[in-house]
Write a protein that holds these residues in place. Structure first.
Motif, mmCIF file in Angstrom:
data_model
loop_
_atom_site.group_PDB
_atom_site.id
_atom_site.type_symbol
_atom_site.label_atom_id
_atom_site.label_comp_id
_atom_site.label_asym_id
_atom_site.label_seq_id
_atom_site.Cartn_x
_atom_site.Cartn_y
_atom_site.Cartn_z
ATOM 1 N N GLY A 74 -16.325 18.163 49.402
ATOM 2 C CA GLY A 74 -17.742 17.784 49.353
ATOM 3 C C GLY A 74 -18.676 16.696 50.837
ATOM 4 O O GLY A 74 -19.165 16.339 50.409
ATOM 5 N N ALA A 75 -17.556 17.640 51.651
ATOM 6 C CA ALA A 75 -17.797 16.685 53.195
ATOM 7 C C ALA A 75 -19.284 17.408 53.639
ATOM 8 O O ALA A 75 -19.481 18.767 53.066
ATOM 9 N N LYS A 76 -20.245 17.659 54.629
ATOM 10 C CA LYS A 76 -20.757 17.719 55.735
ATOM 11 C C LYS A 76 -19.753 18.485 56.818
ATOM 12 O O LYS A 76 -18.919 17.888 57.575
ATOM 13 N N VAL A 77 -19.834 19.792 56.297
ATOM 14 C CA VAL A 77 -19.518 20.562 57.764
ATOM 15 C C VAL A 77 -20.853 20.627 58.983
ATOM 16 O O VAL A 77 -21.289 21.003 58.406
ATOM 17 N N ALA A 78 -20.079 19.984 59.575
ATOM 18 C CA ALA A 78 -21.338 19.715 61.360
ATOM 19 C C ALA A 78 -21.036 21.157 61.717
ATOM 20 O O ALA A 78 -20.798 22.160 62.473
ATOM 21 N N PRO A 79 -23.250 21.442 61.859
ATOM 22 C CA PRO A 79 -23.917 22.867 62.514
ATOM 23 C C PRO A 79 -23.157 22.302 63.538
ATOM 24 O O PRO A 79 -22.970 23.879 64.046
ATOM 25 N N LEU A 80 -23.347 21.752 64.636
ATOM 26 C CA LEU A 80 -22.566 21.185 66.303
ATOM 27 C C LEU A 80 -21.801 20.486 66.544
ATOM 28 O O LEU A 80 -21.907 19.156 65.792
#
Length: 482
Positions: A74-80
Motif C-alpha cells: 500500500g505504498a506510493k510508487v514514485a512516478p520519478l
C-alpha cells in the motif's frame, strides 16, 4: 502507536532494514548472471568491475519487482525517482561507490501487518529503494591472505526500511518473517537466507518511557529469525548495562556471534552525510508511468490480505485464523486444497495451526512437503465429522500418517481399533449401568451441580474405553436425566 514492553524499566526501540535480492536473471546494471554458486569472479562483467568507459543500464525487471512490492504494502510508487552514488571504500566495492537511491526512492511509505501470538501489530515502512550489492571478501583457504569475489557485485537489491515501530525481539522477528513470506509470495525474491537472498539489519536502542529515542546500534547481516531474537535480546541488555554503569552508548555497527550469543562492535556507525551522496550522472531519473504500474498490478497474484479477507467472508474464519492461513503461499495452497477436498474450513485451519505447525517447527520442514498432504488431512477430518473417530483418536491416526506408517486413514482406524461406538442402543445400555452405579452423582446433578454431569460422562467414556461418541453420550445422558 507501538505497544511498549519494558525490560528492566527501559523501552526497547527497534527498526529493520532488509536487503532483498530480487529474482532477476541478470544484474541491476549489467547483463551478468545472478545465479548462486558460480566459481569466483566468473560472473563479473566490465560494468561490474567498473572498468573505464563502461556505463550502467537499468534492469527493467528489477524495477517491476520494486513496483510489485510497493503495491503489495500500500505504498506510493514514485512516478520519478533518482539513483545516487553512495561513496565508501571497501575492497569488495570495485567502483569506490555503490549505486543506490537516497532522496527520492522508488517506493515510499506502506505498512506491514502481522500477529504476535493473537495480538495484531502494524509496522509502518519508511521506504524501499533499489540498489546494487557489493562483492564478497573471502578469508578462508587463502594461506593467510584474503580474496575478493565480485560475482555478487551488481546483484539487484531492494532495501526495505521500516519505521522504529517495534518494541521487542519477538515482534521484530515476526515482522521479518511476514516480510520474508510476502516477497516470496510476490515472486520477487527466492527468500534463501543461507545464500544471502534475504538479510536483516536491525537498529536497536533503549530509553526510559517518555524520553527521546536513545542512540542506536545496528546489528548487521542476520540470516536467521532465531538469531535475530537472540541478538536483539543480548544487545538490549548490553545497552542497559552500559547506561546503568554510567557510560554513553556510541553509535556503531555491530556483528552477532551465534556461537557466543554476543554482539561486538565492528566499526563506528556512519551517518548519511559520511557517504557524500550525489545523483549518479550516468543514470537518468527513473520514470514510472501510471500505465506501467497498472500493468504490473494486473499481473500480480492475489495478495495475502485480500485472500485472508476472502477466507473470512466465504469460509467464516476468524481474522487470526485467516491471517495464519495466508502466512505463506504454500500454507494458503495447502488450506485451499484441503478445503477443495471437502474438509470443513475451520477444522483445516485448526489442524494447520496445531498439529501440522507443531511438527513442522520441530523438524524445520515446509508445509508443501508435509507427510500428511491436504487430501489426506481432508479425509481424516471427514472421519471426525461423520463420527467415525473422536478428536483424541484423530490425533493417534494423524501420528501414524505423519510417521508414514500408513497413507490410508481408514486402514489406521481399523488397525488401531479407534472407531467410535455410535450405536444408540449399546450406549443407552452402558448409560443405564453408569447411572445405577453412580446414584450420588445423579442426585447431585438433579440438585443443580453441573460438575456431576461431567463426572457421569467420564464414567460412560471409561466404560467404553473412550470409544463412545462423546456427542451421543451427552445427548442420551441428558435425556435419561430429564
Amino acid at each position: 502507536m507501538p505497544t511498549s514492553q519494558l525490560i528492566r524499566g527501559y523501552e526497547v526501540v527497534i527498526g529493520l532494514e532488509n536487503h532483498v535480492q530480487l529474482s532477476t536473471q541478470s544484474k541491476i546494471f549489467s547483463g551478468s548472471s545472478t545465479a548462486f554458486g558460480a566459481a569466483p569472479n566468473t560472473q563479473a562483467s566490465p560494468v561490474d568491475l567498473a572498468l573505464p568507459g563502461t556505463l550502467p543500464v537499468l534492469n527493467r525487471a528489477a524495477v517491476e519487482r520494486a513496483i510489485r512490492f510497493g503495491l503489495a504494502v500500500g505504498a506510493k510508487v514514485a512516478p520519478l525517482s533518482i539513483f545516487a552514488r553512495k561513496n565508501y571504500f571497501y575492497p569488495d566495492l570495485p567502483k569506490g561507490y555503490q549505486i543506490s537511491q537516497f532522496e527520492i526512492p522508488v517506493v515510499q511509505g506502506g505498512k506491514v501487518e502481522f500477529f504476535v501470538g493473537d495480538k495484531k501489530h502494524v509496522v509502518n515502512l519508511t521506504r524501499a529503494h533499489l540498489e546494487e550489492d557489493a562483492g564478497k571478501s573471502l578469508h578462508e583457504d587463502y594461506h593467510g591472505q584474503s580474496g575478493i569475489d565480485l560475482n555478487r557485485a551488481g546483484t539487484p537489491l531492494l532495501e526495505i526500511v521500516s519505521e522504529p515501530d517495534m518494541r521487542s525481539g519477538a515482534e521484530a522477528a515476526e515482522y521479518a518473517k511476514t516480510l520474508h513470506a510476502l516477497v516470496m509470495w510476490l515472486g520477487i525474491c527466492d527468500g534463501n537466507m543461507q545464500e544471502g537472498s534475504f538479510r536483516c539489519d536491525v537498529n536497536v536502542s533503549v530509553r526510559k518511557p517518555g524520553e527521546p529515542f536513545g542512540t542506536r546500534r545496528e546489528i548487521k547481516n542476520l540470516n536467521s529469525f532465531r538469531f535475530l531474537v537472540d541478538a536483539v535480546n543480548y544487545e538490549v541488555n548490553w545497552q542497559i548495562d552500559e547506561i546503568e554503569d554510567g557510560r554513553k552508548i556510541q553509535q556503531a555497527t555491530v556483528l552477532y556471534n551465534p556461537d557466543t550469543g554476543e554482539t561486538r562492535a565492528m566499526r563506528s556507525k556512519e551517518d548519511s552525510a559520511d557517504y557524500r551522496y550525489f545523483p549518479d550522472p550516468d543514470l537518468p531519473p527513473l520514470v514510472i508511468a501510471p500505465e506501467w504500474v497498472e500493468r504490473v498490478k494486473g499481473e500480480m497474484p492475489e495478495l495475502p490480505a485480500v485472500m485472508a479477507a476472502r477466507f473470512i467472508e466465504a469460509d467464516g474464519l476468524p481474522e487470526y485464523d485467516a491471517t495464519m492461513m495466508t502466512q505463506s503461499l504454500a500454507t494458503a495452497r495447502y488450506y485451499e486444497a484441503a478445503k477443495a477436498a471437502g474438509a470443513v474450513p475451520k477444522l483445516v485451519a485448526n489442524w494447520v495451526m496445531g498439529e501440522i505447525s507443531k511438527r513442522l517447527n520441530a523438524s524445520g520442514g515446509e508445509i508443501a512437503a508435509a507427510p500428511v498432504g491436504p487430501e489426506l488431512l481432508a479425509k481424516l477430518i471427514a472421519r471426525i465429522s461423520d463420527g467415525t473417530i473422536s478428536n483424541n483418536a484423530a490425533k493417534q491416526v494423524f501420528e501414524s500418517l505423519w510417521s508414514s506408517e500408513s497413507a490410508d486413514v481408514d486402514a489406521v482406524i481399523e488397525a488401531k481399533g479407534l472407531k467410535q461406538v455410535s450405536d444408540t442402543g449399546a450406549i443407552e445400555a452402558i448409560l443405564d449401568e453408569v447411572l445405577a452405579a453412580n446414584q450420588k452423582s445423579v442426585d447431585e446433578f438433579r440438585a443443580g451441580k453441573d460438575k456431576a454431569f461431567n463426572a457421569l460422562v467420564g464414567q460412560a467414556m471409561k466404560a467404553t474405553k473412550g470409544k463412545a461418541n462423546p456427542a451421543l453420550v451427552n445427548e442420551l445422558l441428558k435425556k435419561k436425566l430429564g
